[in-house]
Design an enzyme around this catalytic site. Structure first.
Site, PDB file in Angstrom:
ATOM      1  N   SER A  63      29.421  11.929  -3.720  1.00 37.88           N
ATOM      2  CA  SER A  63      28.356  12.785  -3.198  1.00 37.88           C
ATOM      3  C   SER A  63      27.563  12.080  -2.110  1.00 37.88           C
ATOM      4  CB  SER A  63      27.442  13.349  -4.277  1.00 37.88           C
ATOM      5  OG  SER A  63      26.724  14.446  -3.733  1.00 37.88           O
ATOM      6  N   HIS A  68      14.411   9.949   3.950  1.00 34.11           N
ATOM      7  CA  HIS A  68      13.586  10.425   5.061  1.00 34.11           C
ATOM      8  C   HIS A  68      12.272   9.657   4.953  1.00 34.11           C
ATOM      9  CE1 HIS A  68      16.496  13.630   5.515  1.00 34.11           C
ATOM     10  NE2 HIS A  68      16.412  13.778   4.210  1.00 34.11           N
ATOM     11  N   CYS A  83      28.529  12.299  -8.662  1.00 34.20           N
ATOM     12  CA  CYS A  83      29.438  12.975  -9.583  1.00 34.20           C
ATOM     13  C   CYS A  83      30.348  11.907 -10.181  1.00 34.20           C
ATOM     14  CB  CYS A  83      30.288  14.004  -8.843  1.00 34.20           C
ATOM     15  SG  CYS A  83      29.324  15.253  -7.983  1.00 34.20           S
TER      16      CYS A  83
END
Length: 122
Positions: A63, A68, A83
């Site tokens: 994944s 940010h 996952c």
């Protein structure tokens, strides 16, 4: 019940402003976090904003990890979504702490793709 993915959301407050604006440092932190959680790195992409701030993502076979930053606020928002049973998203946190040095971290855990075992087709 089976869980397809583990997703942690990190709210990081009181981070070092210079670290939040350090694009190469954030790239290295993402790579180190991938190694720490046992994931498989596909690529890392970051972008430096003007006058400040960095956004980045480590794309994983399992994944992604994203960040940010808002250096002017000492704040970073991160997602670690994985996952597979062999990956431990919480193991990324020490690497993140080592680089960003947050005063406060809020961690939210989300179980993704909860399904009944008999729904899984072999």
């Amino acid at each position: 019940m089976k869980q397809l993915g583990k997703h942690i959301i990190l709210e990081l407050w009181g981070c070092e402003n210079q670290a939040l604006d350090d694009q190469p440092g954030i790239e290295k932190m993402l790579v180190d976090a991938v190694k720490a959680c046992g994931a498989t790195l596909i690529c890392v992409k970051t972008h430096k904003f003007s006058p400040q701030g960095v956004t980045g993502v480590a794309v994983l076979s399992e994944s992604h990890i994203s960040i940010h930053t808002w250096p002017e606020l000492g704040y970073a928002a991160m997602d670690v979504f994985t996952c597979g049973e062999h990956v431990a998203p919480h193991d990324t946190i020490p690497e993140i702490q080592k680089f960003l040095k947050p005063e406060k971290i809020d961690v939210m855990d989300i179980k993704r793709g909860i399904i009944e075992v008999d729904e899984v087709k072999e």
